[in-house]
Motif scaffolding. Structure first.
Motif, mmCIF file in Angstrom:
data_model
loop_
_atom_site.group_PDB
_atom_site.id
_atom_site.type_symbol
_atom_site.label_atom_id
_atom_site.label_comp_id
_atom_site.label_asym_id
_atom_site.label_seq_id
_atom_site.Cartn_x
_atom_site.Cartn_y
_atom_site.Cartn_z
ATOM 1 N N VAL A 195 75.883 -31.521 65.867
ATOM 2 C CA VAL A 195 74.563 -31.825 66.394
ATOM 3 C C VAL A 195 74.674 -32.883 67.484
ATOM 4 C CG1 VAL A 195 74.144 -33.532 64.553
ATOM 5 C CG2 VAL A 195 72.211 -32.575 65.803
ATOM 6 N N ASN B 24 75.493 -40.864 75.746
ATOM 7 C CA ASN B 24 74.805 -39.878 74.923
ATOM 8 C C ASN B 24 74.108 -38.821 75.763
ATOM 9 O OD1 ASN B 24 73.939 -38.978 72.261
ATOM 10 N ND2 ASN B 24 71.881 -39.510 72.962
ATOM 11 N N ILE C 128 74.442 -34.726 75.341
ATOM 12 C CA ILE C 128 73.343 -33.767 75.182
ATOM 13 C C ILE C 128 73.384 -32.723 76.298
ATOM 14 C CG2 ILE C 128 70.837 -33.519 75.205
ATOM 15 C CD1 ILE C 128 70.688 -36.243 73.808
ATOM 16 N N ASP D 138 69.582 -24.930 71.703
ATOM 17 C CA ASP D 138 69.002 -26.080 72.389
ATOM 18 C C ASP D 138 67.516 -26.122 72.052
ATOM 19 O OD1 ASP D 138 68.107 -28.068 74.038
ATOM 20 O OD2 ASP D 138 68.769 -27.127 75.917
ATOM 21 N N GLU E 70 72.031 -35.331 69.486
ATOM 22 C CA GLU E 70 70.627 -35.726 69.342
ATOM 23 C C GLU E 70 70.303 -36.957 70.170
ATOM 24 O OE1 GLU E 70 70.284 -36.282 65.171
ATOM 25 O OE2 GLU E 70 71.492 -38.085 65.123
ATOM 26 N N PRO E 71 69.099 -37.026 70.698
ATOM 27 C CA PRO E 71 68.704 -38.187 71.509
ATOM 28 C C PRO E 71 68.751 -39.482 70.721
ATOM 29 C CG PRO E 71 67.145 -36.369 71.744
ATOM 30 C CD PRO E 71 68.043 -36.020 70.620
ATOM 31 N N GLU E 72 68.471 -39.421 69.416
ATOM 32 C CA GLU E 72 68.395 -40.634 68.608
ATOM 33 C C GLU E 72 69.736 -41.340 68.459
ATOM 34 O OE1 GLU E 72 67.243 -37.759 67.828
ATOM 35 O OE2 GLU E 72 65.078 -37.949 67.606
ATOM 36 N N LEU F 89 67.442 -31.640 71.464
ATOM 37 C CA LEU F 89 68.188 -31.666 70.203
ATOM 38 C C LEU F 89 68.995 -30.368 70.140
ATOM 39 C CD1 LEU F 89 68.751 -32.940 67.399
ATOM 40 C CD2 LEU F 89 66.771 -31.663 66.548
ATOM 41 N N CYS F 90 70.319 -30.503 70.161
ATOM 42 C CA CYS F 90 71.188 -29.325 70.268
ATOM 43 C C CYS F 90 72.047 -29.166 69.015
ATOM 44 C CB CYS F 90 72.098 -29.441 71.494
ATOM 45 S SG CYS F 90 71.207 -29.552 73.058
ATOM 46 N N PHE F 91 72.180 -27.933 68.573
ATOM 47 C CA PHE F 91 73.044 -27.607 67.444
ATOM 48 C C PHE F 91 74.108 -26.603 67.905
ATOM 49 C CE2 PHE F 91 69.055 -28.900 65.515
ATOM 50 C CZ PHE F 91 69.475 -29.749 64.499
ATOM 51 N N ARG G 208 74.034 -33.593 55.718
ATOM 52 C CA ARG G 208 72.944 -32.827 56.322
ATOM 53 C C ARG G 208 71.642 -33.037 55.560
ATOM 54 N NH1 ARG G 208 74.944 -26.804 58.165
ATOM 55 N NH2 ARG G 208 72.677 -26.553 58.371
ATOM 56 N N VAL H 172 77.954 -35.442 64.036
ATOM 57 C CA VAL H 172 77.126 -35.944 65.124
ATOM 58 C C VAL H 172 78.033 -36.188 66.325
ATOM 59 C CG1 VAL H 172 75.516 -37.721 65.864
ATOM 60 C CG2 VAL H 172 75.597 -37.043 63.460
#
Length: 586
Positions: A48, A58, A62, A29, A50-52, A33-35, A83, A98
């Motif tokens: 992933v 969403n 997250i 974390d 992601e906020p975007e 942005l989390c992977f 990637r 994503v």
């Protein structure tokens, strides 16, 4: 529940929506942005959140990603994209997923060990289900699966028949203790679990099946070690109307093909070496030919010395004095030399003499003083020792000396980096028919009592039993016996003679092997075969020293299953059902 496997997501899926199931191998974390590295049995893919992404729900994605812990069981739905920072170390490293939805199917509690740690074997075996999840164990077990598939394919195409033989059978001596199973419907009587399908496969040859094989489970109640388990798997093969070379040539072709298919390895030439030569040169009936070191007999050069340990055995029937040159071994300290002596003692050595040669030629040895002027230098020259070398000496009973000097050879070869890369197969042939057991005061079979002697005459066998050679053979690879077999006795009179030499009287032979002796009387054809250790071959292919690493649920060296708690006691009522009374250990 899923559309694709994690490890198979690739560039062909870019732009597509996939649903994956697996475990969280790593979760990171980075502040919104989390992977997640999501892992299944096919491999790992990066997920992933992601906020975007700015899609409906969403924020929940997250939040779910941020809460993921190590080994949580997940289902993830998302879109595959390329990637920005590829990872060339994994097959899926060009893409990522994503996340559009993350479901925690089962939350994992804190684990007893991390797959990225070097956990102790006891912990790994107690929590074997977690150990088996790791990528390395998944890889090893896949190697085993591919091996068995390749063996079956080769044998099926060669016209062999896959025939099952009984698991509950009769107790017969084959060199190890039987596991006994009480027969509930026959009070006081027992079945035995098979040490091998040996007698059944021979009888199949007498029954006209010609070419048989079986991936057989076998059981032996004996001490465990890295390459031995109480229960193990062997590829069992038997053929009728064959000699040694027929069996060897066919199975050598099989092993070549299987290594080519499963391990992408081309095995080189299979030299042939007699048992006597293997013991003389390497001190082992399964020599690792990747190590260039050899034993050198020095009886003639030490018999006139004043060192009693040597003179007591030099030139004596059944005795041996030999030497082993270790290039660069003069660098060893006295403490390190003592460690070699302790290692040799595990194999029966009562001592290990030695000599160091400095680079300038000076000799340091506690036994040099027992030799006349020039005699010790001649001895070292005969061994081929030069400046910087160390020479070990062993003396005693031939078999014992061969064993402990062979063990020293292996230790030195490994510790001095003398093990060559690659594969060194060979056939070891012409094994002794019998060994003399001093404690029991009788002969025992070196392989098993159904192996044919090289001499086809009962009287000649009886007259020369101590020196008799069998028609046995082993396939060896990198110092491991991976297969052992022989041509079998196919005449009742010869089988009875062998039983007699082994101290098995006519009445006992009839009680234990009457069915075999009878079958041999009715036109039994010449036949022979071999059994390969599937566990050992799989371990070699997987690059591990222990067969426990290629067995899903192995036992420890103390013969326990740490995961289930076996063996365990059972209620008295259950013992009564099978008419067994246990004498409890005090």
């Amino acid at each position: 529940m899923r559309t694709h496997y994690c490890g198979l997501v690739d560039e062909a899926l870019i732009g597509q929506t996939v649903t994956l199931c697996g475990w969280a191998d790593v979760a990171r974390d980075l502040g919104g942005l989390c992977f997640i590295d999501l892992r299944d049995h096919e491999g790992i893919v990066q997920v992933v959140a992601e906020p975007e992404a700015a899609t409906e729900g969403n924020a929940e994605v997250i939040a779910a990603a941020a809460a993921v812990g190590y080994e949580d069981c997940l289902r993830v739905t998302g879109e595959v994209r390329r990637r920005e920072a590829p990872n060339a170390k994994i097959p899926t490293g060009q893409v990522e997923v994503v996340a559009r939805r993350i479901e925690v199917l089962n939350k994992a509690e804190p684990l007893p060990f991390h797959s990225h740690e070097n956990a102790g074997e006891d912990v790994r075996l107690k929590y074997r289900y977690l150990d088996l999840r790791t990528p390395e164990m998944q890889r090893r077990m896949r190697v085993r699966t591919k091996l068995v598939r390749a063996l079956r394919r080769w044998l099926d195409e060669a016209g062999f028949q896959d025939i099952e033989t009984p698991i509950l059978t009769k107790a017969t001596p084959e060199g190890a203790r039987d596991f006994l199973v009480p027969a509930r419907m026959h009070p006081g009587e027992f079945y035995a679990l098979p040490q091998s399908p040996q007698l059944f496969k021979q009888i199949l040859m007498m029954a006209g099946f010609d070419r048989y094989y079986q991936i057989a489970r076998c059981f032996r109640d004996e001490a465990l070690r890295a390459d031995r388990q109480l229960e193990f798997t062997q590829l069992d093969i038997e053929c009728a109307w064959v000699g040694e070379r027929d069996v060897q040539d066919a199975t050598e072709a099989m092993i070549r093909a299987v290594f080519r298919e499963v391990a992408d390895v081309e095995l080189g030439a299979f030299p042939r070496m007699t048992y006597a030569e293997a013991m003389r040169r390497y001190g082992s009936d399964k020599p690792d030919l990747r190590i260039p070191l050899e034993l050198v007999d020095v009886d003639a050069l030490v018999k006139d010395s004043e060192f009693k340990v040597f003179t007591d055995w030099a030139g004596v029937d059944g005795g041996r004095v030999c030497a082993l040159r270790v290039p660069g071994g003069a660098s060893l300290s006295r403490k390190q030399i003592d460690e070699y002596a302790a290692h040799a003692a595990k194999y029966g050595a009562k001592g290990l003499a030695w000599a160091k040669l400095a680079e300038n030629g000076d000799v340091s040895s506690p036994i040099a003083k027992f030799f006349a002027d020039g005699a010790f230098a001649a001895l070292l020259a005969h061994v081929g020792a030069g400046g910087g070398d160390l020479v070990f000496f062993g003396a005693g009973n031939y078999a014992t000396v061969s064993d402990f000097m062979g063990a020293v050879r292996l230790k030195a070869g490994r510790e001095f980096g003398l093990v060559a890369e690659g594969w060194a197969p060979l056939w070891v042939t012409d094994f002794p028919m019998f060994e003399w057991d001093e404690e029991a005061g009788r002969y025992v079979a070196l392989h098993h009592p159904f192996t044919a002697p090289a001499v086809d005459d009962e009287a000649a066998l009886r007259a020369n039993a101590r020196s008799a050679v069998s028609r046995g053979y082993d396939m060896v690879l990198n110092g491991n016996e991976i297969g052992g077999g022989s041509i079998r006795i196919h005449r009742s009179s010869m089988q009875s003679a062998v039983f007699e030499l082994l101290g098995i009287g006519a009445d006992e032979a009839q009680a234990k092997f009457g069915f075999l002796l009878d079958a041999l009387k009715y036109g039994a054809p010449p036949h022979g075969g071999i059994a390969f250790g599937v566990d050992r071959i799989a371990a070699l292919m997987a690059g591990t020293d222990s067969i426990r690493d290629v067995i899903a649920f192995p036992k420890t060296t103390t013969a326990q299953c740490l995961m289930t708690g076996a063996p365990s006691t059972v209620p008295e009522s259950q013992l009564a059902e099978v008419h067994v009374q246990v004498r409890r250990k005090q």
